[in-house]
Design a protein around this motif. Sequence first.
Motif, PDB file in Angstrom:
ATOM      1  N   ALA A  48       1.919 -10.443   5.524  1.00  0.00           N
ATOM      2  CA  ALA A  48       0.985  -9.322   5.669  1.00  0.00           C
ATOM      3  C   ALA A  48       0.640  -8.703   4.311  1.00  0.00           C
ATOM      4  N   TYR A  49       1.424  -9.020   3.299  1.00  0.00           N
ATOM      5  CA  TYR A  49       1.242  -8.485   1.947  1.00  0.00           C
ATOM      6  C   TYR A  49       0.728  -9.583   1.018  1.00  0.00           C
ATOM      7  N   HIS A  50       0.053  -9.176  -0.036  1.00  0.00           N
ATOM      8  CA  HIS A  50      -0.184 -10.102  -1.132  1.00  0.00           C
ATOM      9  C   HIS A  50       1.160 -10.289  -1.844  1.00  0.00           C
ATOM     10  N   PRO A  51       1.374 -11.417  -2.525  1.00  0.00           N
ATOM     11  CA  PRO A  51       2.673 -11.676  -3.164  1.00  0.00           C
ATOM     12  C   PRO A  51       3.126 -10.568  -4.113  1.00  0.00           C
ATOM     13  N   ASP A  52       2.184  -9.860  -4.733  1.00  0.00           N
ATOM     14  CA  ASP A  52       2.554  -8.772  -5.643  1.00  0.00           C
ATOM     15  C   ASP A  52       2.453  -7.403  -4.962  1.00  0.00           C
ATOM     16  N   GLY A  53       2.466  -7.397  -3.622  1.00  0.00           N
ATOM     17  CA  GLY A  53       2.328  -6.157  -2.859  1.00  0.00           C
ATOM     18  C   GLY A  53       3.469  -5.187  -3.098  1.00  0.00           C
ATOM     19  N   ILE A  54       3.146  -3.922  -2.949  1.00  0.00           N
ATOM     20  CA  ILE A  54       4.097  -2.826  -3.145  1.00  0.00           C
ATOM     21  C   ILE A  54       4.225  -2.069  -1.824  1.00  0.00           C
ATOM     22  N   ASP A  55       5.452  -1.602  -1.503  1.00  0.00           N
ATOM     23  CA  ASP A  55       5.692  -0.843  -0.286  1.00  0.00           C
ATOM     24  C   ASP A  55       6.446   0.440  -0.621  1.00  0.00           C
ATOM     25  N   HIS A  56       6.018   1.526   0.023  1.00  0.00           N
ATOM     26  CA  HIS A  56       6.679   2.831  -0.096  1.00  0.00           C
ATOM     27  C   HIS A  56       7.080   3.266   1.313  1.00  0.00           C
ATOM     28  N   HIS A  57       8.374   3.190   1.638  1.00  0.00           N
ATOM     29  CA  HIS A  57       8.904   3.618   2.932  1.00  0.00           C
ATOM     30  C   HIS A  57       9.864   4.783   2.684  1.00  0.00           C
ATOM     31  N   THR A  58      10.260   5.480   3.724  1.00  0.00           N
ATOM     32  CA  THR A  58      11.306   6.498   3.597  1.00  0.00           C
ATOM     33  C   THR A  58      12.572   5.814   3.086  1.00  0.00           C
ATOM     34  N   GLY A  59      13.028   6.200   1.917  1.00  0.00           N
ATOM     35  CA  GLY A  59      14.226   5.605   1.332  1.00  0.00           C
ATOM     36  C   GLY A  59      13.996   4.348   0.536  1.00  0.00           C
ATOM     37  N   PHE A  60      12.748   3.959   0.331  1.00  0.00           N
ATOM     38  CA  PHE A  60      12.482   2.711  -0.385  1.00  0.00           C
ATOM     39  C   PHE A  60      11.149   2.763  -1.108  1.00  0.00           C
ATOM     40  N   ASP A  61      11.100   2.232  -2.326  1.00  0.00           N
ATOM     41  CA  ASP A  61       9.878   1.976  -3.099  1.00  0.00           C
ATOM     42  C   ASP A  61      10.100   0.687  -3.875  1.00  0.00           C
ATOM     43  N   GLY A  62       9.202  -0.292  -3.701  1.00  0.00           N
ATOM     44  CA  GLY A  62       9.356  -1.521  -4.461  1.00  0.00           C
ATOM     45  C   GLY A  62       8.392  -2.598  -4.013  1.00  0.00           C
ATOM     46  N   THR A  63       8.660  -3.809  -4.488  1.00  0.00           N
ATOM     47  CA  THR A  63       7.803  -4.957  -4.193  1.00  0.00           C
ATOM     48  C   THR A  63       8.042  -5.432  -2.754  1.00  0.00           C
ATOM     49  N   VAL A  64       7.165  -6.277  -2.267  1.00  0.00           N
ATOM     50  CA  VAL A  64       7.326  -6.804  -0.911  1.00  0.00           C
ATOM     51  C   VAL A  64       8.631  -7.585  -0.790  1.00  0.00           C
TER      52      VAL A  64
END
Length: 181
Positions: A48-64
């Motif tokens: 669902a992400y591009h290979p260099d995708g970034i995600d920001h969730h509760t308790g998490f920030d980083g690459t896919v």
Amino acid sequence: MTGTRESARTQPGSSALDELLDKQAIYEVVMRYCRGIDRLDLDLVRGAYHPDGIDHHTGFDGTVDEFIAWVRPKLESLSGTMHHIGNHLVELYGDVAISESYSTATHWGGGDGAADFTSGARYIDLMERRDGRWAIAERWAVREWTRSDAGRMIPPEGAGPRGRRDGTDPLVELRSRLAAR
């Protein structure tokens, strides 16, 4: 919608049909993410992400890839999750888009009941079309509320199909049956 946003969204040479097809493709990215999380199919989530995708969730920030490593043990510790998407709105800007999806997600079976909860969130996604494929370039999973469901879960009232996350889910079995035709 303001005139400025509307004119920024509509690209020269694009048709209403092209816009609908793009919006449907983006919606299906969101749906594949939810299916992947709920069925514990992390390759589907990654897709669902591009290979260099970034995600920001509760308790998490980083690459896919970091997100997958972070979420895997959390999901494996549960009996299941179920994500529902409600409102979904897409603003198109050529080969980039903003997708906002309202989600209600239920989590259950964490053992001590502490992981039995339902939350309301919005997925705010920067979607990009690269090489003809829409996928998440950056996601913000904005938690709006959480409710504890500890002590509220009850066993099924009888025999019947159950969702499974081990490759024997009824969806997987139906796909196999159709593929054998």
